[in-house]
Design a protein around this motif. Structure first.
Motif: not given
Length: 339
Positions: A204-228
């Motif tokens: 993301c730092q490189l994308l921001r330096q290069r002025r690109f349009l970007y997002s992030v995606y979060v792969p998740y399973g059942e064990c990740d529910l509390p953190r989300i």
């Protein structure tokens, strides 16, 4: 659709709004939404911009901080190119085509199609993938998600051949290199979505330096529910300055968990607590399709060309995009229910 008069007029207004955003981002954004409400006639578009106007009235909204940051850090041509392709080509002009065909031929058409592609396969089957993308235009499909399962750099020429489409490229952090971004430098129809895994910070730092349009995606399973649902994940992703933070359930994730995540995403987006827009990669896309065509359907074609549908969960169907025309697959897989 780049040279149609409505698009030219809307793009001119958008350019002016982006120019003014540096001095008064809140006022410029509100003016842009008010203008959109005057020009839009479709139910989906009107609902979307009416919701946006209500959200922008919230003075403590974190979105007020996100907008000027995006305008200052993302190349303007990338913002306009992707935004117009998604908003005008996909959700206005394309949606009109979709509704017309559905009414006449009685089958559902997804507003966005997902392709799983390996870069090497993309080169080896270049004509096949071009044929697939070409088949989307007469159906009103102008938005495409591509999940790069390796060699993402080799997919860039395919994206470059369709400047009137909006592409969202999902890829691993390790794929984000200067070499890939050099290939994508002239592509104004692309938003890159980086997996929120090890190395996402550097990507993301490189994308921001290069002025690109970007997002992030979060792969998740059942064990990740509390953190989300505790907000821990969005606390972390917000720091990376993504426009969207998309949540994508693993194939085996229980339905109850997916529903809890979608409820959390919808609620948090309405509350506008973060300088990134929470998005559910499956459920929100289904919602958009349901508003555009009054029915929900989603289509994903894997690396072998097989159709996967998303209803209760991922479900493989006996259709193959390399062997059958897209229109025929959609007709057979997504028929309208007869009253």
């Amino acid at each position: 659709m780049k040279n149609t008069m409505p698009r030219i007029l809307i793009e001119a207004v958008v350019r002016r709004a982006l120019k003014d955003a540096g001095d008064s981002p809140e006022r410029s954004t509100r003016n842009l939404v008010d203008m959109a409400l005057q020009f839009t006639q479709g139910k989906f578009q009107h609902r979307f911009f009416e919701t946006a106007r209500l959200m922008l009235k919230k003075e403590e909204s974190a979105f007020h901080k996100m907008v000027p940051d995006a305008v200052a850090s993302i190349d303007q041509e990338r913002l306009i190119g992707f935004g117009m392709n998604l908003g005008y080509n996909g959700c206005i002009a394309g949606a009109k085509i979709i509704r017309s065909i559905e009414k006449k031929e009685h089958f559902n058409i997804p507003w966005m199609i997902t392709l799983v592609i390996n870069g090497d396969d993309c080169l080896n089957r270049a004509e096949d993938y071009c044929a697939i993308l070409e088949q989307g235009r007469p159906l009103g499909i102008y938005t495409w998600q591509i999940y790069a399962c390796g060699q993402a750099q080799k997919i860039m020429p395919l994206i470059g051949k369709y400047p009137d489409y909006a592409f969202i490229l999902y890829c691993a952090p390790g794929e984000i290199t200067d070499a890939l971004l050099d290939e994508a430098e002239s592509l104004h129809n692309l938003m890159i979505a980086v997996a929120y895994t090890q190395g996402a910070d550097d990507a993301c730092q490189l994308l921001r330096q290069r002025r690109f349009l970007y997002s992030v995606y979060v792969p998740y399973g059942e064990c990740d529910l509390p953190r989300i649902v505790s907000g821990e994940v969005l606390d972390d992703t917000e720091i990376l300055h993504p426009v969207f933070t998309a949540f994508l359930a693993d194939a085996g994730c229980p339905k109850a968990v997916r529903e809890q995540v979608y409820q959390y995403v919808s609620r948090t987006r309405t509350q506008q607590l973060y300088k990134t827009v929470p998005w559910d990669a499956v459920s929100d896309s289904r919602f958009v399709n349901g508003v555009i065509s009054e029915d929900t359907c989603q289509a994903c074609f894997d690396g072998q060309g097989n159709l996967w549908m998303f209803r209760e969960g991922p479900e493989r169907m006996d259709y193959n995009i390399f062997r059958q025309p897209l229109r025929e697959i959609l007709k057979q897989a997504f028929p309208k229910e007869t009253p």
